[in-house]
Design an enzyme around this catalytic site. Structure first.
Site, PDB file in Angstrom:
ATOM      1  N   PRO A  99      12.688 -50.115-118.566  1.00  0.00           N
ATOM      2  CA  PRO A  99      13.534 -50.042-119.586  1.00  0.00           C
ATOM      3  C   PRO A  99      12.974 -49.214-120.798  1.00  0.00           C
ATOM      4  O   PRO A  99      11.986 -49.800-121.123  1.00  0.00           O
ATOM      5  CB  PRO A  99      13.869 -51.457-119.810  1.00  0.00           C
ATOM      6  CG  PRO A  99      12.692 -52.291-119.005  1.00  0.00           C
ATOM      7  CD  PRO A  99      11.950 -51.418-118.565  1.00  0.00           C
ATOM      8  N   GLU A 100      13.615 -48.339-121.065  1.00  0.00           N
ATOM      9  CA  GLU A 100      13.555 -47.802-122.622  1.00  0.00           C
ATOM     10  C   GLU A 100      14.501 -48.638-123.838  1.00  0.00           C
ATOM     11  O   GLU A 100      15.106 -49.403-123.213  1.00  0.00           O
ATOM     12  CB  GLU A 100      13.694 -46.412-122.544  1.00  0.00           C
ATOM     13  CG  GLU A 100      12.404 -45.872-121.573  1.00  0.00           C
ATOM     14  CD  GLU A 100      12.413 -44.390-121.496  1.00  0.00           C
ATOM     15  OE1 GLU A 100      12.553 -43.648-122.475  1.00  0.00           O
ATOM     16  OE2 GLU A 100      12.099 -43.761-120.226  1.00  0.00           O
TER      17      GLU A 100
END
Length: 269
Positions: free
Chosen positions: A2-3
């Site tokens: 995840p960013e």
DNA sequence: CGGAGGACCTGAGAGC
DNA sequence: TGCTCTCAGGTCCTCC
């Protein structure tokens, strides 16, 4: 996984199920994550949740006496279960919520973390982070100033959390493509107008991805179990050998510091 | 100091 | 089928 957009998507997904509810307790099946799960989390009992916030790629759950600081690493996700369900192999931590729902953290690679912080200012995980990309502090002027004299390639430079947080491998490539800047240039070669354009582009790309619920490549799911839809809008990431949507030339990829960079040699200068 | 590379960990997919 | 290899959304640590 995840960013920033994926974390923000997760935050929005879990927030309504936590605020104005209590965490009854935490069930920690696997304390060996990136760092050991903090003892204060294992000892949690009946604490009301005051807010659910985000800083960089950290989820911040505010309790009366401190904060739960969660990180999803590369492969982690959180979701809300309607009731307690039998845990799978990678379901490492559950937070039991008053009313019967469960906040479940799943992370095959265990690069994530669940830490306790008495307050955010002194939290060592958060102390040295750069500005939020969607804040006013992150601007073209800021980027230009920071880039002076830097010989690092622009792409890994953008992924440095001390420069700006939340820009990971997907959005670094995507933003540079959208800004038409070659990832192969040294950071120090940015001009003022390029820096302005790049800062605005990063904000726009992240914002658009948040609106789409983030990017699902393999295992990222929103808190309700749905994938994020930004993958459909990716212009270069994961598209090696496929035609550029702008010019038709083939997308190339190269490794920079263990991470693959995707770009169009024709569009990005 | 800046920058490069290894480390952490598991699973999926490709190739043989 | 099954082995081996490479790759994967992050970031901390050490080394030069």
């Amino acid at each position: 996984m995840p960013e920033l957009p994926e974390i923000e998507t997760s935050r929005r997904g879990i927030e309504p199920y936590l605020v104005n509810h209590k965490i009854i307790k935490a069930i920690v099946r696997q304390p060996k994550l990136r760092w050991p799960v903090s003892p204060q989390i294992i000892a949690l009992e009946n604490q009301p949740v005051l807010s659910v916030q985000r800083r960089a790629k950290y989820l911040l759950i505010e309790l009366p006496d401190g904060w739960l600081v969660g990180h999803l690493g590369m492969s982690g996700s959180v979701r809300i279960l309607p009731e307690f369900l039998e845990a799978g192999k990678h379901d490492h931590v559950d937070f039991l919520i008053s009313g019967g729902k469960v906040l479940r953290y799943t992370d095959p690679r265990r690069f994530g973390a669940w830490l306790w912080a008495d307050d955010l200012e002194t939290c060592s995980a958060l102390k040295h982070l750069g500005p939020e990309p969607l804040s006013d502090e992150f601007s073209g002027a800021y980027l230009l100033k920071k880039s002076q004299g830097k010989k690092t390639l622009i792409k890994p430079w953008l992924m440095d959390n001390k420069l700006v947080v939340g820009v990971g491998n997907i959005y670094a490539s995507e933003s540079l493509f959208e800004a038409r800047i070659s990832p192969l240039r040294a950071a120090g070669t940015l001009t003022g107008s390029e820096a302005d354009n790049l800062a605005l582009t990063i904000k726009r790309v992240l914002q658009r991805s948040i609106e789409q619920g983030g990017t699902t490549l393999r295992d990222f799911l929103q808190a309700d179990g749905k994938p994020g839809y930004f993958a459909q809008e990716l212009q270069v990431y994961g598209r090696t050998g496929e035609p550029c949507h702008a010019c038709g030339e083939l997308i190339e990829s190269e490794k920079h510091g263990q991470r693959t960079t995707f770009f169009c040699r024709h569009c990005q200068r």
